[in-house]
Scaffold this motif. Sequence first.
Motif, PDB file in Angstrom:
ATOM      1  N   SER A  82       0.833  -1.201   0.000  1.00 43.15           N
ATOM      2  CA  SER A  82       0.000   0.000   0.000  1.00 43.15           C
ATOM      3  C   SER A  82       0.865   1.247   0.000  1.00 43.15           C
ATOM      4  O   SER A  82       1.934   1.280   0.616  1.00 43.15           O
ATOM      5  CB  SER A  82      -0.935   0.011   1.215  1.00 43.15           C
ATOM      6  OG  SER A  82      -1.941  -0.974   1.071  1.00 43.15           O
ATOM      7  N   GLU A  83       0.374   2.257  -0.702  1.00 44.53           N
ATOM      8  CA  GLU A  83       1.038   3.549  -0.802  1.00 44.53           C
ATOM      9  C   GLU A  83       0.115   4.646  -0.290  1.00 44.53           C
ATOM     10  O   GLU A  83      -1.091   4.445  -0.155  1.00 44.53           O
ATOM     11  CB  GLU A  83       1.406   3.850  -2.264  1.00 44.53           C
ATOM     12  CG  GLU A  83       2.316   2.835  -2.894  1.00 44.53           C
ATOM     13  CD  GLU A  83       2.689   3.193  -4.324  1.00 44.53           C
ATOM     14  OE1 GLU A  83       3.727   2.690  -4.797  1.00 44.53           O
ATOM     15  OE2 GLU A  83       1.948   3.964  -4.972  1.00 44.53           O
ATOM     16  N   GLY A  84       0.682   5.832  -0.050  1.00 42.19           N
ATOM     17  CA  GLY A  84      -0.120   6.969   0.383  1.00 42.19           C
ATOM     18  C   GLY A  84      -0.406   6.917   1.875  1.00 42.19           C
ATOM     19  O   GLY A  84       0.150   6.100   2.614  1.00 42.19           O
TER      20      GLY A  84
ATOM     21  N   ASP B   7      -5.366   9.337  -1.243  1.00 41.40           N
ATOM     22  CA  ASP B   7      -4.298   8.797  -2.086  1.00 41.40           C
ATOM     23  C   ASP B   7      -3.901   7.372  -1.714  1.00 41.40           C
ATOM     24  O   ASP B   7      -2.984   6.809  -2.304  1.00 41.40           O
ATOM     25  CB  ASP B   7      -3.068   9.705  -2.022  1.00 41.40           C
ATOM     26  CG  ASP B   7      -2.507   9.828  -0.602  1.00 41.40           C
ATOM     27  OD1 ASP B   7      -3.245   9.540   0.364  1.00 41.40           O
ATOM     28  OD2 ASP B   7      -1.333  10.238  -0.469  1.00 41.40           O
ATOM     29  N   TYR B   8      -4.573   6.763  -0.750  1.00 42.15           N
ATOM     30  CA  TYR B   8      -4.263   5.389  -0.364  1.00 42.15           C
ATOM     31  C   TYR B   8      -4.554   4.469  -1.541  1.00 42.15           C
ATOM     32  O   TYR B   8      -5.602   4.577  -2.190  1.00 42.15           O
ATOM     33  CB  TYR B   8      -5.108   4.994   0.845  1.00 42.15           C
ATOM     34  CG  TYR B   8      -4.479   3.938   1.728  1.00 42.15           C
ATOM     35  CD1 TYR B   8      -3.167   4.061   2.173  1.00 42.15           C
ATOM     36  CD2 TYR B   8      -5.202   2.826   2.135  1.00 42.15           C
ATOM     37  CE1 TYR B   8      -2.594   3.104   3.004  1.00 42.15           C
ATOM     38  CE2 TYR B   8      -4.651   1.869   2.973  1.00 42.15           C
ATOM     39  CZ  TYR B   8      -3.337   2.009   3.393  1.00 42.15           C
ATOM     40  OH  TYR B   8      -2.781   1.052   4.215  1.00 42.15           O
ATOM     41  N   ARG B   9      -3.638   3.535  -1.832  1.00 43.99           N
ATOM     42  CA  ARG B   9      -3.773   2.708  -3.023  1.00 43.99           C
ATOM     43  C   ARG B   9      -2.843   1.503  -2.909  1.00 43.99           C
ATOM     44  O   ARG B   9      -2.001   1.448  -2.017  1.00 43.99           O
ATOM     45  CB  ARG B   9      -3.432   3.518  -4.266  1.00 43.99           C
ATOM     46  CG  ARG B   9      -2.023   4.104  -4.234  1.00 43.99           C
ATOM     47  CD  ARG B   9      -1.785   5.118  -5.346  1.00 43.99           C
ATOM     48  NE  ARG B   9      -0.443   5.692  -5.249  1.00 43.99           N
ATOM     49  CZ  ARG B   9      -0.154   6.807  -4.588  1.00 43.99           C
ATOM     50  NH1 ARG B   9      -1.121   7.487  -3.983  1.00 43.99           N
ATOM     51  NH2 ARG B   9       1.093   7.254  -4.534  1.00 43.99           N
TER      52      ARG B   9
ATOM     53  N   VAL C 243       0.191   0.826 -10.224  1.00 44.66           N
ATOM     54  CA  VAL C 243      -0.895   0.825  -9.244  1.00 44.66           C
ATOM     55  C   VAL C 243      -2.057  -0.004  -9.790  1.00 44.66           C
ATOM     56  O   VAL C 243      -2.425   0.130 -10.957  1.00 44.66           O
ATOM     57  CB  VAL C 243      -1.357   2.266  -8.943  1.00 44.66           C
ATOM     58  CG1 VAL C 243      -2.602   2.274  -8.064  1.00 44.66           C
ATOM     59  CG2 VAL C 243      -0.226   3.048  -8.277  1.00 44.66           C
TER      60      VAL C 243
ATOM     61  N   GLN D  19      -7.187   1.570  -6.400  1.00 45.49           N
ATOM     62  CA  GLN D  19      -7.247   2.920  -5.854  1.00 45.49           C
ATOM     63  C   GLN D  19      -8.694   3.363  -5.791  1.00 45.49           C
ATOM     64  O   GLN D  19      -9.599   2.664  -6.248  1.00 45.49           O
ATOM     65  CB  GLN D  19      -6.424   3.884  -6.696  1.00 45.49           C
ATOM     66  CG  GLN D  19      -6.837   3.975  -8.154  1.00 45.49           C
ATOM     67  CD  GLN D  19      -5.854   4.796  -8.965  1.00 45.49           C
ATOM     68  OE1 GLN D  19      -5.321   5.775  -8.490  1.00 45.49           O
ATOM     69  NE2 GLN D  19      -5.604   4.391 -10.203  1.00 45.49           N
ATOM     70  N   GLN D  20      -8.912   4.521  -5.236  1.00 39.97           N
ATOM     71  CA  GLN D  20     -10.262   5.019  -5.053  1.00 39.97           C
ATOM     72  C   GLN D  20     -10.938   5.318  -6.386  1.00 39.97           C
ATOM     73  O   GLN D  20     -10.290   5.534  -7.410  1.00 39.97           O
ATOM     74  CB  GLN D  20     -10.258   6.273  -4.199  1.00 39.97           C
ATOM     75  CG  GLN D  20      -9.710   7.504  -4.903  1.00 39.97           C
ATOM     76  CD  GLN D  20      -9.921   8.752  -4.071  1.00 39.97           C
ATOM     77  OE1 GLN D  20      -9.919   8.701  -2.849  1.00 39.97           O
ATOM     78  NE2 GLN D  20     -10.109   9.877  -4.725  1.00 39.97           N
TER      79      GLN D  20
ATOM     80  N   THR E 241     -13.564   6.125  -1.283  1.00 42.13           N
ATOM     81  CA  THR E 241     -12.226   6.701  -1.218  1.00 42.13           C
ATOM     82  C   THR E 241     -11.283   5.779  -0.453  1.00 42.13           C
ATOM     83  O   THR E 241     -11.709   4.848   0.234  1.00 42.13           O
ATOM     84  CB  THR E 241     -12.247   8.080  -0.537  1.00 42.13           C
ATOM     85  OG1 THR E 241     -12.681   7.924   0.827  1.00 42.13           O
ATOM     86  CG2 THR E 241     -13.189   9.034  -1.259  1.00 42.13           C
TER      87      THR E 241
ATOM     88  N   GLY F  32      -7.353   0.444  -0.174  1.00 43.90           N
ATOM     89  CA  GLY F  32      -6.007  -0.079   0.009  1.00 43.90           C
ATOM     90  C   GLY F  32      -5.939  -1.163   1.058  1.00 43.90           C
ATOM     91  O   GLY F  32      -6.951  -1.739   1.439  1.00 43.90           O
TER      92      GLY F  32
ATOM     93  N   ARG G  11     -11.896   0.237   2.256  1.00 46.13           N
ATOM     94  CA  ARG G  11     -12.090   1.555   1.647  1.00 46.13           C
ATOM     95  C   ARG G  11     -12.997   2.368   2.553  1.00 46.13           C
ATOM     96  O   ARG G  11     -13.568   1.849   3.517  1.00 46.13           O
ATOM     97  CB  ARG G  11     -12.687   1.418   0.241  1.00 46.13           C
ATOM     98  CG  ARG G  11     -14.111   0.898   0.198  1.00 46.13           C
ATOM     99  CD  ARG G  11     -14.501   0.481  -1.201  1.00 46.13           C
ATOM    100  NE  ARG G  11     -15.947   0.346  -1.358  1.00 46.13           N
ATOM    101  CZ  ARG G  11     -16.554  -0.278  -2.349  1.00 46.13           C
ATOM    102  NH1 ARG G  11     -15.827  -0.848  -3.303  1.00 46.13           N
ATOM    103  NH2 ARG G  11     -17.877  -0.340  -2.427  1.00 46.13           N
TER     104      ARG G  11
END
Length: 324
Positions: A222-224, A230-232, A250, A253-254, A260, A263, A282
Amino acid sequence: MKKALLALLVIAGYVQPLLAQKKTSGNPIFQGWYADPEAAIFGKEYWVYPTYSAPYNQQVHFDAFSSTDLVNWTKHDNVLDSSNVKWAKRAMWAPAIVKKQGKYYFFFGANDIQNNEATGGIGVAIADKPEGPFKDYLGKPLIDKIVNGAQPIDQFVFRDKDGQYYIIYGGWGHCNIARLKDDFTGLVPFADGTTYREITPKGYVEGPVMFIRKGKYYFMWSEGGWTGPDYRVAYAVGNSINGPFKKVGVVLQQDAAIATGAGHHSVIQIPGTDEWYIIYHRRPLTETDGNHRVTCIDKMEFDKNGLIKPVKITNEGVSARRIK
């Protein structure tokens, strides 16, 4: 005549359950604030072990959910709580589970330690059944230090082709891998004498996952920021447990029309098939509280080159799928 008979049956309560039967899982797949889902298949049952998404001081237990078809889920309350882990006081989250030799090993992070003087880290609990009750296995954390800058959280337990189990973990933008002892009571050094190896790919924040498909090693993370839009989820592909793992892209993502902060996922493969599902959390569009996260499922597919196609997050979820 047939309509009259149907009406009588409905009144008698025989038909209503059939009429109300769910055709898809829907998203979320079960009610309540739950995040960081760990999914597993035991026999012919699907299991999901999520974080109870609440403020850290309330986040001191785990519930689990089981299903035979991915659509209808049964809740199992309190499979593990801090009363069975004396050193865990707050922020228990992001579990991983492994079945080995008839026992179920439940790995978890606890206490959100910020330095090496604090008590906490990654623990292990054990049970005879997937629904627990789980009890502390070691009486102390398995990993209780910040090594290579990786906060000891978000562990994933991976079994390689040769049967060796690895623990892949880490927050704060760093990811470590270590070899587990056969009985999960500790770690075994690598051939070069090191116990921890950093394998952090570009963009990594937390939530590692690894699986093998057609001989390739897929490393996901997971990033963000977990409270932000921006979590993804991103991924890399390697030829072995040692990588190298270079980010491909990626895949989750949202969607501003759906939810939103999609992740922190896990992945399951239907045994004997090339069918894959991604289970993730999410935040509903109506929510702004960071802890208001729900657990969802959607299909995960690959293209002809073995790359993961971008996942379309849905409100419908997936259709029923029993394990043969």
